[in-house]
Scaffold this active site. Structure first.
Site: not given
Length: 269
Positions: A17-18, A21, A172
């Protein structure tokens, strides 16, 4: 360089969606692929496909919006069930969805540290549930969008949720190392790619400035192309194949990670 027509290919892009990607979905659809555009919710995924049609001029028939919140493994299972029912043959799975670990130690409803689940465990589960679709053809492959920061990571085998010592950067890095190690799993053909430092929401983890998400996405799309030969477990830094962190090519680490991930996602090997 000739550009391969991808009109016979079906690709699922997570976190589409952003950022990288979204641009990956755009580039794939522009080359004719049918793209399953994944978002955290069905509404976010639909909004992304609407933008691809209205702003990028992508053919709406090439897009399919799918939603699943990766902080809930049950939703990952529902996503896989839907994809298998509607697309029994999947040519490529792009494991791109990702998040920065939060400042404070955060655990999902499934009991996992949130970055480890969203960046790795959800993709691990999704990949294995989609295995029948990916291995049904001759050229199914998985492209993990990893990070150069995997080199700084270590997997805390006895405390993967990092309850005892939490640092957002370490959490992360651990999630990215696990995703990179996972590419060497023998069950599906997979590679990892560091798409470069791009101006996305994750930029602050790396630097003050980066290249456009579209530039990063081009490196991902290249690895989706069946004309590009790949070796299972290979790691790419943008367009160059390079050696990953030593742990990522150790058979013992791959086996150990599989065992841990199966336990955490409730799968029996």
């Amino acid at each position: 360089m000739s550009v391969t027509d991808l009109s016979s290919r079906t690709v699922l892009v997570t976190g589409a969606t952003s950022g990288i990607g979204y641009q990956t979905a755009r580039l794939l659809a522009e080359r004719g692929a049918t793209v399953l555009v994944h978002g955290r919710t069905a509404e976010e995924a639909l909004a992304a496909t609407d933008r691809l049609v209205s702003l990028a001029g992508v053919d709406a028939h090439r897009l399919c919006a799918v939603g699943a919140d990766f902080t809930r493994l049950e939703e990952v299972e529902h996503l896989a069930t839907r994809v298998l029912a509607e697309h029994p043959r999947l040519d490529v799975l792009v494991n791109n969805a990702g998040m920065a670990a939060p400042e404070r130690h955060t655990v999902t409803a499934d009991g996992n540290e949130i970055a480890f689940q969203v960046n790795f465990l959800a993709h691990y589960l999704l990949t294995h549930l989609l295995e029948p679709a990916l291995t049904g053809g001759t050229s199914g492959r998985v492209v993990n969008v990893s990070s150069s920061l995997h080199r700084t990571g270590s997997i805390q085998w006895n405390d993967p949720n990092r309850v005892r010592r939490y640092s957002r950067l370490a959490a992360y890095a651990q999630s990215q190392l696990a995703l990179t190690v996972f590419a060497a799993d023998p069950r599906v053909t997979a590679v990892s790619v560091h798409p470069g430092i791009c101006t996305t929401s994750l930029l602050p983890l790396y630097a003050h400035e980066g290249v456009s998400p579209a530039e990063g996405a081009a490196h991902v799309v290249r690895l989706c192309d069946p004309a590009v030969e790949i070796v299972n477990g290979a790691y790419y830094d943008r367009e160059h194949r390079v050696a990953p962190a030593p742990a990522a090519s150790e058979a013992r680490t791959v086996k150990r990670l599989t065992k841990l991930a199966d336990l955490l996602v409730g799968q029996s090997a």
